[in-house]
Design an enzyme around this catalytic site. Sequence first.
Site, PDB file in Angstrom:
ATOM      1  N   ASP A 110       0.842  -1.202   0.000  1.00  0.00           N
ATOM      2  CA  ASP A 110       0.000   0.000   0.000  1.00  0.00           C
ATOM      3  C   ASP A 110       0.877   1.252   0.000  1.00  0.00           C
ATOM      4  OD1 ASP A 110       0.882  -0.170   2.615  1.00  0.00           O
ATOM      5  OD2 ASP A 110      -1.114  -0.027   3.520  1.00  0.00           O
ATOM      6  N   SER A 111       2.208   1.064   0.043  1.00  0.00           N
ATOM      7  CA  SER A 111       3.132   2.180  -0.185  1.00  0.00           C
ATOM      8  C   SER A 111       2.936   2.768  -1.579  1.00  0.00           C
ATOM      9  CB  SER A 111       4.591   1.719  -0.013  1.00  0.00           C
ATOM     10  OG  SER A 111       4.841   0.549  -0.765  1.00  0.00           O
ATOM     11  N   ASP A 132      -0.934  -6.185  -0.281  1.00  0.00           N
ATOM     12  CA  ASP A 132      -1.257  -5.534   0.988  1.00  0.00           C
ATOM     13  C   ASP A 132      -2.761  -5.330   1.080  1.00  0.00           C
ATOM     14  OD1 ASP A 132       0.486  -4.887   3.025  1.00  0.00           O
ATOM     15  OD2 ASP A 132       1.302  -3.127   1.993  1.00  0.00           O
ATOM     16  N   LYS A 166      -1.124  -9.528   2.880  1.00  0.00           N
ATOM     17  CA  LYS A 166      -0.419  -9.063   4.091  1.00  0.00           C
ATOM     18  C   LYS A 166      -1.324  -8.088   4.815  1.00  0.00           C
ATOM     19  CE  LYS A 166       3.222  -5.985   3.951  1.00  0.00           C
ATOM     20  NZ  LYS A 166       2.660  -4.841   4.708  1.00  0.00           N
ATOM     21  N   GLU A 222      -1.583  -5.570   8.590  1.00  0.00           N
ATOM     22  CA  GLU A 222      -0.814  -4.978   9.692  1.00  0.00           C
ATOM     23  C   GLU A 222      -1.483  -5.250  11.037  1.00  0.00           C
ATOM     24  OE1 GLU A 222      -0.171  -0.808   8.913  1.00  0.00           O
ATOM     25  OE2 GLU A 222       0.786  -1.198   6.983  1.00  0.00           O
ATOM     26  N   GLU A 267       8.885  -4.016  10.873  1.00  0.00           N
ATOM     27  CA  GLU A 267       9.269  -2.703  10.331  1.00  0.00           C
ATOM     28  C   GLU A 267       9.724  -1.771  11.445  1.00  0.00           C
ATOM     29  OE1 GLU A 267       6.551  -0.945   7.534  1.00  0.00           O
ATOM     30  OE2 GLU A 267       7.650   0.951   7.505  1.00  0.00           O
TER      31      GLU A 267
HETATM   32  O1  KIV Z   1       3.575  -1.172   1.633  1.00  0.00           O
HETATM   33  C1  KIV Z   1       4.775  -1.466   1.781  1.00  0.00           C
HETATM   34  O2  KIV Z   1       5.649  -1.100   1.003  1.00  0.00           O
HETATM   35  C2  KIV Z   1       5.115  -2.270   2.961  1.00  0.00           C
HETATM   36  C3  KIV Z   1       6.580  -2.503   3.216  1.00  0.00           C
HETATM   37  C4  KIV Z   1       7.143  -1.296   3.861  1.00  0.00           C
HETATM   38  C5  KIV Z   1       6.813  -3.710   4.023  1.00  0.00           C
HETATM   39  O3  KIV Z   1       4.278  -2.681   3.673  1.00  0.00           O
END
Ligand code: KIV
Length: 286
Positions: free
Chosen positions: A47-48, A86, A115, A117, A184
Site C-alpha cells: 500500500d506504499s 497488501d 499481508k 498490519e 518494520e
Molecule cells: O507497503 C509497503 O511497502 C510495505 C513494506 C514497507 C513492508 O508494507
Amino acid sequence: MPTNAMTAPAVRASKDSGTPLVMVTAYDAPGARIADEAGVDIILVGDSVAMVVLGYDDTLQVTVDDMAHHVGAVARAGPRPLVVADMPWMSYHVSVEDTVRNAARLMRAGAEAVKLEGGRKRLDMVKAIVDAEVPVMGHIGLTPQSIHALGGFKVQGKQAEAATALVDDAVALADAGCFAIVLEAVPDGVARAVTEAVAVPTIGIGAGPWCDGQVLVFHDVLGIEDRISPKFVRRYANLKADSVAALCEYAADVRAGRFPADDESYHLSDDVAEALGLYGAQTKSA
Ligand code: KIV
C-alpha cells in the site's frame, strides 16, 4: 503460475535455510518483470503505492479497488516471485466477513497471498483468511496504517514492555497461521528476539540483520523516490536523476531538430510523394 514459481509454503519452509529471503515492492507489470529478472523471492504489492506512485502523504488513502488494480498489473506479468498483496486500511477492520471478501478480491485480482498490519488484535481476521485457504503474511512494529495512532513514522519496541509485546504479537501471528512476518522499524535486538521466537520467516525493513529476509520499496532501492531517505534505505541506483538527464537530452534534441532522425522516420515512395506535390529530398536536414 510459472512452473518454478515461489509459493507461500516454500517461503515458510525457507526458515533456517541459511539464505535470506529477498522481497521488494512492485506496483505494475514493468516493475514485476524487473523484480522477476533480478531473481527476488517475493513481490509485495504494497500500500506504499499510495505514497511512491499515487502522490499521497500516507498509505491510508488507497482502497481495495486501488490495490486490486495494481495487483492485476503485477500478476499479468506472470512473475516467478510470490505475489503478496497488501490489504489496505479499513479492509480488515470492520468484520470478519468483510475481511475475507476483501482478501478474496485481491486473490481474484492475481495475488497469491495477502499481508495485513497488526498483532494480537487482528488474530480473528488472520484466522478467518487462513481458513479461507489464503496465505497471510503478518506485519508488526511500525505499521504505517496506524501513523495517527502511533504519532508518526517512529521506531517501535524501544522499551522492554513494547519489545516483549512485539515478540508476543509475532508468536500469536505465527500460531494463527501466518506464513511469514514483516518487522518494520524496530531495534535489531527486538528483530533478533522475534526471529528466534517464531518458526516462520521474519522479513525486516529497518529491523537490522537478524531477520530471515529483507524488504525494501522499489522506488527507494532504485532512487526513483529521492525526497525522503530513511536511515534503513540503501540506494542501488539513481533512476530519478538518470531519468531527468535522459528527458533533458530528448527535449534538447527535439528543440534542436535532431529528433527524429531519418532512420527514425517512415518514408513515402517517390511516386506517392510526387502525387502529393513533394519534390526534392525526402530527408529533412537538422
Ligand atoms: O507497503 C509497503 O511497502 C510495505 C513494506 C514497507 C513492508 O508494507
